[in-house]
Scaffold this motif. Structure first.
Motif, PDB file in Angstrom:
ATOM      1  N   LEU A  16     -12.579   9.580  -4.189  1.00  0.00           N
ATOM      2  CA  LEU A  16     -12.857  10.785  -3.416  1.00  0.00           C
ATOM      3  C   LEU A  16     -13.858  11.690  -4.128  1.00  0.00           C
ATOM      4  CD1 LEU A  16     -12.210  12.566  -0.939  1.00  0.00           C
ATOM      5  CD2 LEU A  16     -10.296  13.516  -2.257  1.00  0.00           C
ATOM      6  N   ASP A  17     -13.726  11.795  -5.455  1.00  0.00           N
ATOM      7  CA  ASP A  17     -14.601  12.685  -6.236  1.00  0.00           C
ATOM      8  C   ASP A  17     -15.662  11.916  -7.018  1.00  0.00           C
ATOM      9  OD1 ASP A  17     -13.514  15.000  -5.314  1.00  0.00           O
ATOM     10  OD2 ASP A  17     -12.371  15.480  -7.114  1.00  0.00           O
ATOM     11  N   ARG A  18     -16.043  10.741  -6.538  1.00  0.00           N
ATOM     12  CA  ARG A  18     -16.967   9.883  -7.292  1.00  0.00           C
ATOM     13  C   ARG A  18     -18.325  10.548  -7.512  1.00  0.00           C
ATOM     14  NH1 ARG A  18     -18.689   4.451  -4.562  1.00  0.00           N
ATOM     15  NH2 ARG A  18     -20.206   4.606  -6.249  1.00  0.00           N
ATOM     16  N   ASP A  19     -18.728  11.453  -6.610  1.00  0.00           N
ATOM     17  CA  ASP A  19     -20.023  12.114  -6.781  1.00  0.00           C
ATOM     18  C   ASP A  19     -20.050  13.036  -7.989  1.00  0.00           C
ATOM     19  OD1 ASP A  19     -20.996  10.804  -4.585  1.00  0.00           O
ATOM     20  OD2 ASP A  19     -20.762  12.487  -3.207  1.00  0.00           O
TER      21      ASP A  19
ATOM     22  N   MET B  76       0.852  -1.199   0.000  1.00  0.00           N
ATOM     23  CA  MET B  76       0.000   0.000   0.000  1.00  0.00           C
ATOM     24  C   MET B  76       0.883   1.242   0.000  1.00  0.00           C
ATOM     25  SD  MET B  76      -3.244   0.739  -0.012  1.00  0.00           S
ATOM     26  CE  MET B  76      -4.353   2.099   0.307  1.00  0.00           C
ATOM     27  N   TYR B  77       0.586   2.170  -0.860  1.00  0.00           N
ATOM     28  CA  TYR B  77       1.378   3.390  -0.978  1.00  0.00           C
ATOM     29  C   TYR B  77       0.803   4.480  -0.073  1.00  0.00           C
ATOM     30  CZ  TYR B  77       3.139   1.072  -5.168  1.00  0.00           C
ATOM     31  OH  TYR B  77       3.705   0.180  -6.036  1.00  0.00           O
ATOM     32  N   GLU B  78       1.695   5.324   0.432  1.00  0.00           N
ATOM     33  CA  GLU B  78       1.246   6.443   1.260  1.00  0.00           C
ATOM     34  C   GLU B  78       0.891   7.617   0.356  1.00  0.00           C
ATOM     35  OE1 GLU B  78       2.708   9.428   4.852  1.00  0.00           O
ATOM     36  OE2 GLU B  78       4.077   7.906   4.063  1.00  0.00           O
ATOM     37  N   ILE B  79      -0.367   7.964   0.340  1.00  0.00           N
ATOM     38  CA  ILE B  79      -0.854   9.091  -0.456  1.00  0.00           C
ATOM     39  C   ILE B  79      -1.628  10.008   0.486  1.00  0.00           C
ATOM     40  CG2 ILE B  79      -2.283   9.798  -2.418  1.00  0.00           C
ATOM     41  CD1 ILE B  79      -1.816   6.834  -3.458  1.00  0.00           C
ATOM     42  N   LYS B  80      -1.085  11.152   0.773  1.00  0.00           N
ATOM     43  CA  LYS B  80      -1.730  12.082   1.692  1.00  0.00           C
ATOM     44  C   LYS B  80      -2.939  12.728   1.020  1.00  0.00           C
ATOM     45  CE  LYS B  80       2.432  13.110   4.371  1.00  0.00           C
ATOM     46  NZ  LYS B  80       3.342  14.161   4.885  1.00  0.00           N
ATOM     47  N   VAL B  81      -3.972  12.974   1.801  1.00  0.00           N
ATOM     48  CA  VAL B  81      -5.216  13.541   1.267  1.00  0.00           C
ATOM     49  C   VAL B  81      -5.587  14.784   2.063  1.00  0.00           C
ATOM     50  CG1 VAL B  81      -7.660  13.149   0.816  1.00  0.00           C
ATOM     51  CG2 VAL B  81      -6.018  11.266   0.522  1.00  0.00           C
TER      52      VAL B  81
ATOM     53  N   MET C 135      -7.421  17.292  -6.981  1.00  0.00           N
ATOM     54  CA  MET C 135      -6.444  16.891  -7.997  1.00  0.00           C
ATOM     55  C   MET C 135      -5.298  16.161  -7.298  1.00  0.00           C
ATOM     56  SD  MET C 135      -4.804  20.610  -8.945  1.00  0.00           S
ATOM     57  CE  MET C 135      -3.860  21.569  -7.752  1.00  0.00           C
ATOM     58  N   LEU C 136      -4.560  15.406  -8.075  1.00  0.00           N
ATOM     59  CA  LEU C 136      -3.426  14.640  -7.566  1.00  0.00           C
ATOM     60  C   LEU C 136      -2.122  15.313  -8.002  1.00  0.00           C
ATOM     61  CD1 LEU C 136      -2.316  11.920  -6.307  1.00  0.00           C
ATOM     62  CD2 LEU C 136      -2.363  11.034  -8.637  1.00  0.00           C
ATOM     63  N   ILE C 137      -1.165  15.367  -7.091  1.00  0.00           N
ATOM     64  CA  ILE C 137       0.147  15.946  -7.404  1.00  0.00           C
ATOM     65  C   ILE C 137       1.239  15.014  -6.871  1.00  0.00           C
ATOM     66  CG2 ILE C 137       1.698  17.927  -7.127  1.00  0.00           C
ATOM     67  CD1 ILE C 137      -0.649  19.695  -6.609  1.00  0.00           C
ATOM     68  N   MET C 138       2.323  14.885  -7.625  1.00  0.00           N
ATOM     69  CA  MET C 138       3.520  14.195  -7.163  1.00  0.00           C
ATOM     70  C   MET C 138       4.734  14.915  -7.747  1.00  0.00           C
ATOM     71  SD  MET C 138       4.339  10.103  -7.089  1.00  0.00           S
ATOM     72  CE  MET C 138       3.790   9.838  -8.768  1.00  0.00           C
ATOM     73  N   ASN C 139       5.785  15.025  -6.965  1.00  0.00           N
ATOM     74  CA  ASN C 139       6.990  15.749  -7.377  1.00  0.00           C
ATOM     75  C   ASN C 139       8.110  14.795  -7.761  1.00  0.00           C
ATOM     76  OD1 ASN C 139       5.555  17.473  -5.158  1.00  0.00           O
ATOM     77  ND2 ASN C 139       6.779  18.930  -6.324  1.00  0.00           N
ATOM     78  N   TYR C 140       8.983  15.296  -8.622  1.00  0.00           N
ATOM     79  CA  TYR C 140      10.249  14.617  -8.902  1.00  0.00           C
ATOM     80  C   TYR C 140      11.376  15.619  -8.731  1.00  0.00           C
ATOM     81  CZ  TYR C 140      14.147  12.334 -11.212  1.00  0.00           C
ATOM     82  OH  TYR C 140      15.379  11.786 -11.471  1.00  0.00           O
ATOM     83  N   ASP C 141      12.406  15.206  -8.018  1.00  0.00           N
ATOM     84  CA  ASP C 141      13.630  16.001  -7.907  1.00  0.00           C
ATOM     85  C   ASP C 141      14.816  15.084  -8.106  1.00  0.00           C
ATOM     86  OD1 ASP C 141      12.805  18.813  -7.027  1.00  0.00           O
ATOM     87  OD2 ASP C 141      11.714  17.545  -5.599  1.00  0.00           O
TER      88      ASP C 141
ATOM     89  N   LEU D 290       0.758   4.777  -9.749  1.00  0.00           N
ATOM     90  CA  LEU D 290      -0.126   5.608 -10.562  1.00  0.00           C
ATOM     91  C   LEU D 290      -1.561   5.102 -10.503  1.00  0.00           C
ATOM     92  CD1 LEU D 290       2.046   6.258 -13.760  1.00  0.00           C
ATOM     93  CD2 LEU D 290       1.834   7.648 -11.695  1.00  0.00           C
ATOM     94  N   LEU D 291      -1.746   3.789 -10.600  1.00  0.00           N
ATOM     95  CA  LEU D 291      -3.095   3.232 -10.571  1.00  0.00           C
ATOM     96  C   LEU D 291      -3.718   3.382  -9.188  1.00  0.00           C
ATOM     97  CD1 LEU D 291      -5.392   1.783 -11.949  1.00  0.00           C
ATOM     98  CD2 LEU D 291      -4.246  -0.399 -11.494  1.00  0.00           C
ATOM     99  N   GLU D 292      -2.963   3.096  -8.136  1.00  0.00           N
ATOM    100  CA  GLU D 292      -3.502   3.206  -6.785  1.00  0.00           C
ATOM    101  C   GLU D 292      -3.888   4.645  -6.461  1.00  0.00           C
ATOM    102  OE1 GLU D 292      -4.825   2.629  -2.998  1.00  0.00           O
ATOM    103  OE2 GLU D 292      -4.433   1.120  -4.537  1.00  0.00           O
ATOM    104  N   SER D 293      -3.037   5.595  -6.828  1.00  0.00           N
ATOM    105  CA  SER D 293      -3.339   7.003  -6.534  1.00  0.00           C
ATOM    106  C   SER D 293      -4.526   7.493  -7.349  1.00  0.00           C
ATOM    107  CB  SER D 293      -2.103   7.874  -6.798  1.00  0.00           C
ATOM    108  OG  SER D 293      -1.684   7.791  -8.146  1.00  0.00           O
ATOM    109  N   LEU D 294      -4.655   7.017  -8.594  1.00  0.00           N
ATOM    110  CA  LEU D 294      -5.801   7.404  -9.411  1.00  0.00           C
ATOM    111  C   LEU D 294      -7.096   6.867  -8.812  1.00  0.00           C
ATOM    112  CD1 LEU D 294      -7.120   8.641 -11.876  1.00  0.00           C
ATOM    113  CD2 LEU D 294      -6.544   6.565 -13.153  1.00  0.00           C
ATOM    114  N   LYS D 295      -7.075   5.625  -8.369  1.00  0.00           N
ATOM    115  CA  LYS D 295      -8.271   5.050  -7.757  1.00  0.00           C
ATOM    116  C   LYS D 295      -8.707   5.876  -6.547  1.00  0.00           C
ATOM    117  CE  LYS D 295      -7.812   0.144  -9.001  1.00  0.00           C
ATOM    118  NZ  LYS D 295      -7.597  -1.222  -8.453  1.00  0.00           N
ATOM    119  N   GLN D 296      -7.738   6.286  -5.724  1.00  0.00           N
ATOM    120  CA  GLN D 296      -8.086   7.076  -4.541  1.00  0.00           C
ATOM    121  C   GLN D 296      -8.691   8.427  -4.925  1.00  0.00           C
ATOM    122  OE1 GLN D 296      -5.445   7.311  -1.197  1.00  0.00           O
ATOM    123  NE2 GLN D 296      -4.493   5.330  -1.647  1.00  0.00           N
TER     124      GLN D 296
END
Length: 356
Positions: free
Chosen positions: A122-125, A1-6, A32-38, A112-118
């Motif tokens: 969240l916005d299913r309505d 399970m990935y840690e995705i803060k909400v 919206m979903l955001i992830m950084n790369y450095d 990517l798939l797990e974060s998209l599902k979350q």
């Protein structure tokens, strides 16, 4: 399970009151979903946040050198009340293929798939209930390093937006009119045509504007070298029913490998039809039209699913295809794909992925 803060929005937006007027890609959900790369740290800090502006330096490299990519897929409200995605793994494979071509570090496709599902849950309505409507999903990556100089960026943003949308074409399955472009080229073999990057679409705007001026909705591109072999339409891959074949141009490096295209080929072959990927010249299409062998033409893509072509203009020749009506192959493909996507039919291929 990935840690995705909400972080949930404190000010939810009003949802569209009339789903018949959604349009396409003009309304956006609460989050919206955001992830950084450095460089040196990799991809990190996956988070879901309220939809809103993003801070960016005016020197961000995406603004100057076009290093960016995107994807497009949909979430569907199934007849059983569930929420589904259609072959999302294929989108994330293609996203990483675009990353490789555009010198962007690859991403973990499971994340990517797990974060998209979350995000979708969240916005299913926001997923519309109206017929042929869905939640359009736009993942994208932009280069954010604040530097002028042509090189791969050392920092990126990966983001996902959600947009409740109606049919891509307001006329629905009414056949579209397409103009064969002869003056401009969009992509060449060895270029970036196989990547889903903004430069390909920017290159199409001039020809598309001229086609609209002649009352044609889309441009059909020929190859960039010999100017004779059919490639794709700006938003779709193309198929032609010629005699006993259903022909689509072979992937050559200058054509986007469409996920709907792939699904259509698999469906056609499962039905025992002769689905062929090969070089197809515009002269062959003209000859098939003149000899009465050109029965149908249609485009395939995430946004429109199946888009029948009723008229094709090449030079001074205007070809009316199938009497200007949708053909039986196009109709069967549309009915089958949408039934699978919305959960109205069995999914023998395992294409549908349940979110919640």
């Amino acid at each position: 399970m990935y840690e995705i803060k909400v972080e949930r929005t404190a000010a939810p937006k009003a949802k569209p009151a009339d789903e018949s007027k959604l349009g396409f890609g003009t309304i956006f959900t609460d989050h919206m979903l955001i992830m950084n790369y450095d460089k040196g740290q990799g991809w990190h800090s996956a988070r879901i946040v309220p939809y809103g502006p993003i801070p960016m330096e005016p020197s961000a490299m995406c603004l100057h050198y076009g290093q960016e990519i995107f994807e497009g897929l949909k979430a569907y409200r199934g007849d059983d009340g569930g929420v589904y995605l259609f072959r999302p793994q294929e989108n994330f494979k293609r996203l990483n293929a675009s990353c490789e071509r555009m010198c962007i570090p690859p991403l973990d496709e499971e994340l990517l798939l797990e974060s998209l599902k979350q995000l979708v849950e969240l916005d299913r309505d926001w997923i519309p209930h109206a017929k042929d409507s869905s939640l359009y999903i736009r993942p994208f990556i932009i280069a954010t390093e604040p530097k002028l100089g042509v090189k791969p960026s050392d920092s990126y943003l990966y983001m996902v937006l959600l947009s409740p949308s109606g049919p891509y074409y307001p006329t629905g399955l009414d056949p579209v009119k397409i103009y064969v472009e002869q003056s401009y080229v969009r992509a060449v073999r060895g270029g970036i045509g196989m990547a889903k990057t903004g430069g390909n679409y920017a290159a199409s705007l001039k020809a598309q504007d001229e086609a609209h001026g002649q009352n044609y909705s889309q441009v059909l591109w020929l190859d960039g070298v010999e100017r004779k072999y059919i490639e794709e339409v700006g938003a779709m891959n193309m198929f032609f029913v010629i005699g006993d074949e259903v022909v689509t141009p072979a992937l050559s490096g200058s054509i986007l490998p469409g996920i709907t295209r792939k699904s259509v080929l698999e469906l056609l072959r499962s039905w025992g039809l002769n689905a062929v990927e090969r070089r197809l010249s515009i002269d062959e299409v003209v000859e098939a039209y003149r000899s009465g062998k050109l029965a149908e033409a249609f485009g395939t893509g995430t946004a429109a699913v199946i888009s029948p072509v009723g008229e094709l203009k090449y030079d001074s020749l205007v070809m009316t295809i199938g009497g200007g009506r949708i053909g039986p192959v196009s109709q069967r493909l549309y009915d089958t794909l949408t039934a699978i996507q919305w959960g109205r039919a069995e999914d023998p291929f395992g294409w549908r992925v349940r979110v919640c």
